[in-house]
Scaffold this motif. Structure first.
Motif, mmCIF file in Angstrom:
data_model
loop_
_atom_site.group_PDB
_atom_site.id
_atom_site.type_symbol
_atom_site.label_atom_id
_atom_site.label_comp_id
_atom_site.label_asym_id
_atom_site.label_seq_id
_atom_site.Cartn_x
_atom_site.Cartn_y
_atom_site.Cartn_z
ATOM 1 N N SER A 242 15.466 15.133 26.576
ATOM 2 C CA SER A 242 15.709 14.151 27.875
ATOM 3 C C SER A 242 14.882 13.046 26.891
ATOM 4 O O SER A 242 15.269 11.887 27.031
ATOM 5 N N GLY A 243 13.436 13.465 26.497
ATOM 6 C CA GLY A 243 13.127 11.688 26.188
ATOM 7 C C GLY A 243 13.846 11.493 25.322
ATOM 8 O O GLY A 243 13.298 10.282 24.513
ATOM 9 N N PHE A 244 14.589 11.844 23.828
ATOM 10 C CA PHE A 244 14.711 11.331 22.848
ATOM 11 C C PHE A 244 16.371 10.530 22.944
ATOM 12 O O PHE A 244 16.518 9.473 22.730
ATOM 13 N N ILE A 245 17.006 11.446 24.222
ATOM 14 C CA ILE A 245 17.919 10.592 25.126
ATOM 15 C C ILE A 245 17.239 9.153 25.904
ATOM 16 O O ILE A 245 18.102 7.786 25.638
ATOM 17 N N GLU A 246 16.579 9.304 26.494
ATOM 18 C CA GLU A 246 16.239 8.107 27.244
ATOM 19 C C GLU A 246 15.714 6.841 25.956
ATOM 20 O O GLU A 246 16.086 5.913 26.582
ATOM 21 N N LEU A 247 15.139 7.313 25.229
ATOM 22 C CA LEU A 247 15.004 6.118 24.268
ATOM 23 C C LEU A 247 16.333 5.288 23.840
ATOM 24 O O LEU A 247 16.002 4.702 23.026
ATOM 25 N N PHE A 248 17.091 6.663 23.556
ATOM 26 C CA PHE A 248 18.457 5.598 23.325
ATOM 27 C C PHE A 248 18.443 4.661 24.532
ATOM 28 O O PHE A 248 19.402 4.050 23.721
ATOM 29 N N SER A 249 18.749 5.185 25.469
ATOM 30 C CA SER A 249 19.116 4.311 26.392
ATOM 31 C C SER A 249 17.962 2.842 26.369
ATOM 32 O O SER A 249 19.179 1.964 27.246
ATOM 33 N N ARG A 250 16.803 2.834 26.103
ATOM 34 C CA ARG A 250 16.530 1.741 25.701
ATOM 35 C C ARG A 250 16.688 0.664 24.027
ATOM 36 O O ARG A 250 17.165 -0.204 24.446
ATOM 37 N N LEU A 251 17.316 2.256 23.367
ATOM 38 C CA LEU A 251 18.420 1.016 22.263
ATOM 39 C C LEU A 251 19.724 0.998 22.307
ATOM 40 O O LEU A 251 20.643 0.624 21.320
ATOM 41 N N ALA A 252 20.130 1.140 23.552
ATOM 42 C CA ALA A 252 21.999 0.901 24.014
ATOM 43 C C ALA A 252 22.755 -1.015 22.722
ATOM 44 O O ALA A 252 23.851 -0.856 22.446
ATOM 45 N N ASP A 253 21.890 -1.665 23.453
ATOM 46 C CA ASP A 253 22.195 -2.985 23.363
ATOM 47 C C ASP A 253 21.998 -3.191 21.390
ATOM 48 O O ASP A 253 23.154 -3.835 20.943
ATOM 49 N N ALA A 254 21.796 -2.676 20.595
ATOM 50 C CA ALA A 254 21.030 -2.137 19.970
ATOM 51 C C ALA A 254 21.976 -2.328 19.008
ATOM 52 O O ALA A 254 22.251 -2.622 17.771
ATOM 53 N N ILE A 255 22.472 -0.840 19.381
ATOM 54 C CA ILE A 255 23.649 -0.328 18.598
ATOM 55 C C ILE A 255 24.720 -0.222 18.702
ATOM 56 O O ILE A 255 25.820 -0.925 18.117
ATOM 57 N N GLN A 256 25.119 -1.075 19.925
ATOM 58 C CA GLN A 256 26.240 -1.583 20.392
ATOM 59 C C GLN A 256 26.996 -2.854 19.791
ATOM 60 O O GLN A 256 26.830 -3.486 18.700
ATOM 61 N N GLY A 257 28.593 -2.445 18.793
ATOM 62 C CA GLY A 257 28.856 -3.130 18.027
ATOM 63 C C GLY A 257 28.626 -3.280 16.784
ATOM 64 O O GLY A 257 28.996 -4.055 15.805
ATOM 65 N N LYS A 258 27.806 -2.445 16.699
ATOM 66 C CA LYS A 258 27.208 -2.954 14.686
ATOM 67 C C LYS A 258 26.398 -1.389 13.779
ATOM 68 O O LYS A 258 27.064 -0.790 14.623
ATOM 69 N N LYS A 259 27.289 -1.771 12.559
ATOM 70 C CA LYS A 259 27.307 -0.966 11.761
ATOM 71 C C LYS A 259 26.243 -0.787 11.553
ATOM 72 O O LYS A 259 25.681 -1.515 10.346
ATOM 73 N N LEU A 260 25.299 0.306 11.090
ATOM 74 C CA LEU A 260 24.353 0.760 10.846
ATOM 75 C C LEU A 260 23.455 1.974 10.810
ATOM 76 O O LEU A 260 24.505 3.159 11.107
ATOM 77 N N TRP A 261 23.224 2.466 9.851
ATOM 78 C CA TRP A 261 22.703 3.524 9.888
ATOM 79 C C TRP A 261 21.195 3.715 9.860
ATOM 80 O O TRP A 261 20.269 2.976 10.801
ATOM 81 N N VAL A 262 20.213 5.818 10.043
ATOM 82 C CA VAL A 262 19.651 4.843 10.952
ATOM 83 C C VAL A 262 18.950 6.131 9.457
ATOM 84 O O VAL A 262 18.708 7.255 9.328
ATOM 85 N N LYS A 263 17.149 5.726 9.784
ATOM 86 C CA LYS A 263 16.405 6.254 9.807
ATOM 87 C C LYS A 263 15.320 6.874 9.998
ATOM 88 O O LYS A 263 15.280 6.668 10.917
ATOM 89 N N GLY A 264 16.099 8.604 10.253
ATOM 90 C CA GLY A 264 15.337 9.029 11.466
ATOM 91 C C GLY A 264 13.696 9.473 10.803
ATOM 92 O O GLY A 264 13.062 9.524 10.081
ATOM 93 N N HIS A 265 13.659 10.531 12.248
ATOM 94 C CA HIS A 265 11.782 11.514 11.174
ATOM 95 C C HIS A 265 11.945 12.306 10.928
ATOM 96 O O HIS A 265 11.517 12.018 9.286
#
Length: 367
Positions: A242-265
């Motif tokens: 749930s904590g990690f999901i909450e972070l993603f809710s804060r990044l939703a606008d950044a993700i929308q419609g963009k072609k991205l790769w992810v530098k994970g932890h």
């Protein structure tokens, strides 16, 4: 913490045992593993072998061995009146010079007091470089450097600063490696990030990085700085993610419609790796997920800035290194084991997780 505007990365570089950011990017593309089996308490003590990536010995010395390593990095920082009100410095680390405290206690050599606390380490660095008193010290385990970047962005976006220097450094000692070994997550096995297997593991690495963040010029932008702390457990994440999901809710606008790769932890532990891999695969199924901690080790509080410097050099070179050291059974279909071209991507998400249930990240794009 969340701001919708963007700031610019004017300059960034890092130093690890593999070299500077350009050398790191090239060696990661060649699947070079910097981690080596090393005595967990250093060469002077008989102890278990664990994967470490070191510049030299674990034993703190006088003069301190990490001073010349920082010089290799900081001698390249662009000139500015650093440490002034308009050009403050943010210092980040999870350890600062804590190894000197243990050596002080063992030897009684009071010269180690110069480095034994964050404040004294920072004072020594500022005196060495003639930086002024406007500084911020941040230490929040493995999201420390990401918090430093996010805070620099806030200061720039709000007009409180003209340019901000973010400096993060983590050098290992028996104090640190022995502590991780006691938690039984630093064992004799090389880490395999985002890989299903019976026993997880991490490696620890040394590294330092610095970045200059400013308002109006630079080749790369930082936006959507985000942080969420679930406060579930001292070392574990909430099992339902749930904590990690909450972070993603804060990044939703950044993700929308963009072609991205992810530098994970992607440290190589099982539960945290599975959480990250699963959630990213569900929310960003077309975005390759990578981790470089199978080579560099976990550079602890500095990992976000060290890996960001390498990621930008990789973007500029046209080739993103894959997940070095990954095994045969990936935790999701999104995990990239091989290097891939950066040409079709708008940018990438930079993510970090930490003890205490902290999750942090930001979006990096071409200016």
């Amino acid at each position: 913490m969340q701001t919708r505007s963007r700031s610019f990365i004017e300059w960034i570089d890092c130093v690890t045992p593999l070299g500077d950011s350009t050398e790191n990017a090239a060696k990661l593309c060649a699947d070079t593993v910097s981690l080596r089996p090393s005595p967990v308490l250093g060469e002077r003590w008989e102890s278990d072998l664990v994967p470490l990536s070191l510049f030299g010995s674990l034993e703190p010395t006088i003069p301190t061995s990490w001073g010349p390593i920082l010089d290799r990095l900081l001698d390249r920082v662009p000139d500015a009146p650093w440490g002034t009100l308009r050009c403050p410095v943010i210092f980040c680390s999870s350890n600062f010079g804590v190894g000197h405290v243990l050596t002080l206690r063992k030897t009684g050599d009071r010269r180690h007091e110069t480095f034994g606390t964050p404040q004294r380490s920072i004072r020594w660095i500022c005196d060495r470089y003639g930086w002024g008193p406007h500084q911020q010290i941040l230490s929040h385990a493995c999201v420390s450097a990401q918090l430093g970047l996010n805070l620099a962005h806030e200061w720039i976006a709000s007009g409180k600063a003209e340019r901000v220097l973010v400096l993060s450094f983590d050098f290992l000692s028996a104090f640190v490696t022995g502590g991780f070994h006691a938690l039984r997550i630093l064992n004799g096995v090389l880490p395999q990030p985002f890989t299903e297997r019976e026993i997880g593991s991490i490696g620890l690495g040394e590294g330092a990085a610095a970045a200059v963040i400013r308002r109006d010029s630079g080749d790369w932008t930082l936006s959507h700085p985000a942080l969420y702390n679930e406060m579930f457990h001292m070392t574990a994440n909430a099992p339902d993610g749930s904590g990690f999901i909450e972070l993603f809710s804060r990044l939703a606008d950044a993700i929308q419609g963009k072609k991205l790769w992810v530098k994970g932890h992607g440290t190589g532990t099982l539960d945290a790796g599975r959480m990250e891999a699963t959630q990213i695969a569900q929310r960003m199924p077309d975005s390759p997920l990578i981790s470089w901690k199978g080579s560099l080790g976990h550079t602890l509080g500095s990992c976000a800035l060290v890996e960001l410097a390498i990621a930008l050099r990789a973007m500029e070179s046209g080739t993103i290194p894959g997940t070095v050291g990954a095994g045969e059974t990936p935790m999701s279909d999104s995990i990239a084991r091989q290097s891939f071209s950066s040409q079709s991507f708008d940018g990438f998400l930079s993510l970090s997780n930490a003890f205490g249930g902290a999750h942090a990240g930001c979006l990096i794009q071409h200016a």
